[in-house]
Design an enzyme around this catalytic site. Structure first.
Site, PDB file in Angstrom:
ATOM      1  N   LYS A 106      -7.128 -59.286  54.150  1.00 30.14           N
ATOM      2  CA  LYS A 106      -7.448 -58.508  52.949  1.00 30.14           C
ATOM      3  C   LYS A 106      -7.432 -57.004  53.218  1.00 30.14           C
ATOM      4  O   LYS A 106      -7.241 -56.204  52.308  1.00 30.14           O
ATOM      5  CB  LYS A 106      -8.776 -58.963  52.371  1.00 30.14           C
ATOM      6  CG  LYS A 106      -8.668 -60.391  51.821  1.00 30.14           C
ATOM      7  CD  LYS A 106      -9.902 -60.858  51.106  1.00 30.14           C
ATOM      8  CE  LYS A 106      -9.686 -62.236  50.494  1.00 30.14           C
ATOM      9  NZ  LYS A 106      -9.537 -63.320  51.511  1.00 30.14           N
TER      10      LYS A 106
HETATM   11  C1  LIG Z   1      -8.865 -64.545  51.218  1.00 31.76           C
HETATM   12  C2  LIG Z   1      -8.408 -65.355  52.382  1.00 31.76           C
HETATM   13  C3  LIG Z   1      -7.460 -66.398  52.239  1.00 31.76           C
HETATM   14  C4  LIG Z   1      -6.899 -66.820  50.898  1.00 31.76           C
HETATM   15  O1  LIG Z   1      -6.059 -65.836  50.332  1.00 31.76           O
HETATM   16  P1  LIG Z   1      -5.645 -65.924  48.783  1.00 31.76           P
HETATM   17  O2  LIG Z   1      -4.889 -64.691  48.505  1.00 31.76           O
HETATM   18  O3  LIG Z   1      -6.939 -66.018  48.033  1.00 31.76           O
HETATM   19  O4  LIG Z   1      -4.824 -67.151  48.641  1.00 31.76           O
HETATM   20  C5  LIG Z   1      -7.032 -67.066  53.380  1.00 31.76           C
HETATM   21  N1  LIG Z   1      -7.526 -66.751  54.597  1.00 31.76           N
HETATM   22  C6  LIG Z   1      -8.445 -65.779  54.776  1.00 31.76           C
HETATM   23  C7  LIG Z   1      -8.965 -65.503  56.144  1.00 31.76           C
HETATM   24  C8  LIG Z   1      -8.912 -65.031  53.685  1.00 31.76           C
HETATM   25  O5  LIG Z   1      -9.832 -64.074  53.876  1.00 31.76           O
END
Ligand SMILES: *Cc1c(COP(=O)(O)O)cnc(C)c1O
Length: 455
Positions: A106
């Site tokens: 993120k």
């Molecule tokens: C947020 C997250 C996901 C999922 O991502 P999306 O965009 O919601 O599909 C997968 N792995 C980790 C470590 C995350 O923080």
């Protein structure tokens, strides 16, 4: 570039307004009015330069000095390549998206989007207060993305005593005048309800200039398109990707990269036991079920909000039809899509697989034994999905590594016997001073706190 809502009733907006609005006022999500063509790669570009090239058609002149913002955002990553590709098997790579400040993918979007927010607000002479609820991960990435912004204050609510130590420390040790962290005496759902209630209080929302940077924000999806493009630049496509999925934002970014011309063949949707998306793509069964806690908590989601953007495309961009379908979904708990609507997306593009906790631990253990590599449980779900579909594509497969193993040390230790150390830039995390305020699960108290804490 103009943006339209997936539900067809909201006004068209430009990029800067879409950035600040998040959700459209008809409840839909903004998407570009048309898909641009991906600018061709020029040899020798850095990640930041390529990012600015890829995003320029979406941003236009709405944000001053896009390249400068990209350079700043990606200088916070602890790897020169920003998102390096590492080979783990024959024709199989992982793309490490976790070298940012909070060790999860993120950061790739939020380091940039925080800076874009600040720039647009400065251009307009405005300030906002971001409020958000977190069960652990998103909160720290959002805080880190805006901690240096002078036009943004942020208040993050988390459930007191219910996050891991690493997750809490990543939020509470940030020392910045515009950051507040509140431990709510309640659950994550209570925190989410408090945030919703604050947004639903129109007078309060207006007075505080409330804003959000949640995963439905178009700018976050846009920033994620870049690493797909960079991987295909390096591997010279066609490339398949496998994406550990929760809210569908990440895999949607892959679809956009493909749609705009990146040489991508297949996109594999990998889910844990919370498998609504996998059931949809395998069996056309998108029905909600209760969320089950898993070893990959950031994917413990039953309604994937970003799926709406793909549904809009399946409906040939008919916002009325999309809104109706979603209304029915909410009413009966099951989404129905006509077989021919779904077919072109399935045959040509998406595949899906599910990996439960036992499978996740097994992948982590076997990968460590075979290559000495530690995978976090989310990435392991992706690698397990690739094994299941027995990848037979023409080109290489890239599994997205969405978190650093040290972010989930208990699961990694359970699988491999090794407790992964925090990387150098976070090595002293447990010695840093924590700042947070414990408050009751009470709307009036929380609102009072938000309204007065920055004065
Ligand atoms: C947020 C997250 C996901 C999922 O991502 P999306 O965009 O919601 O599909 C997968 N792995 C980790 C470590 C995350 O923080």
């Amino acid at each position: 570039m103009r943006y339209v809502s997936t539900r067809g009733q909201a006004p068209e907006l430009g990029f800067a307004d879409v950035l600040l609005a998040g959700l459209a006022n008809d409840g839909g999500l903004y998407v570009p009015a048309e898909w641009p063509t991906l600018p061709a790669a020029t040899p020798g570009t850095t990640y930041a330069e390529r990012a600015a090239q890829v995003m320029a058609p979406y941003v236009g002149d709405d944000v001053a000095d896009l390249l400068g913002l990209c350079r700043e955002a990606y200088a916070t990553f602890a790897h020169e390549a920003v998102v390096p590709l590492v080979q783990i098997g024959d024709g199989h790579f992982v793309q490490e998206l976790f070298h940012g400040p909070t060790l999860a993918f993120k950061d790739v979007a939020l380091q940039l989007v925080g800076r874009m927010f600040d720039t647009v607000l400065r251009q307009r002479g405005q300030r906002v207060t971001i409020v958000g609820a977190t069960s652990g991960d998103t909160g720290s990435a959002a805080i880190d993305g805006v901690k240096a912004c002078s036009n943004v204050d942020i208040v993050i609510l988390y459930p007191h005593g219910r996050t891991s130590d690493v997750q809490r420390k990543q939020m509470t040790t940030v020392d910045a005048p515009n950051v507040r962290v509140v431990a709510v005496e309640g659950t994550f759902d209570d925190c989410q309800d408090l945030v919703k209630a604050m947004f639903n209080d129109a007078a309060f929302r207006e007075q505080m200039g409330l804003s959000a940077v949640n995963s439905i924000n178009w700018a976050r999806v846009m920033a994620q398109v870049v690493y797909y493009v960079v991987a295909t630049d390096v591997l010279r496509g066609p490339v398949d990707f496998c994406v550990p999925t929760g809210n569908f934002g990440n895999v949607l970014a892959g679809w956009i990269a493909r749609r705009t011309g990146a040489p991508i063949d297949r996109l594999v949707i990998a889910s844990n036991a919370n498998d609504i998306l996998t059931r949809f793509f395998l069996d056309n069964d998108m029905s909600t079920a209760p969320v089950v806690p898993s070893l990959s908590p950031s994917m413990d989601i039953q309604v994937s909000s970003n799926f709406e953007r793909l549904l809009f495309e399946m409906n040939d961009r008919d916002g009325g039809a999309t809104a109706e379908q979603l209304q029915r979904f909410r009413a009966v708990g099951r989404l129905t899509v006509e077989p021919d609507q779904r077919a072109e997306f399935l045959d040509g593009t998406f595949m899906a697989a599910r990996v439960d906790d036992a499978g996740t631990l097994d992948v982590m253990r076997r990968t460590y034994q075979a290559s000495g590599m530690l995978l976090d449980p989310h990435t392991a779900v992706g690698v397990g999905a690739v094994e299941q579909i027995a990848h037979i594509g023409a080109g290489p497969m890239v599994t997205l590594a969405t978190a650093h193993p040290a972010k989930f040390p208990d699961a990694v230790e359970q699988a491999t016997g090794v407790r992964p150390p925090l990387p150098a830039h976070l090595a002293d995390l447990f010695d840093r001073h924590e700042r947070f305020t414990v408050l009751p699960n009470d709307l009036a108290t929380i609102q009072q706190y938000v309204a007065t804490t920055f004065r």
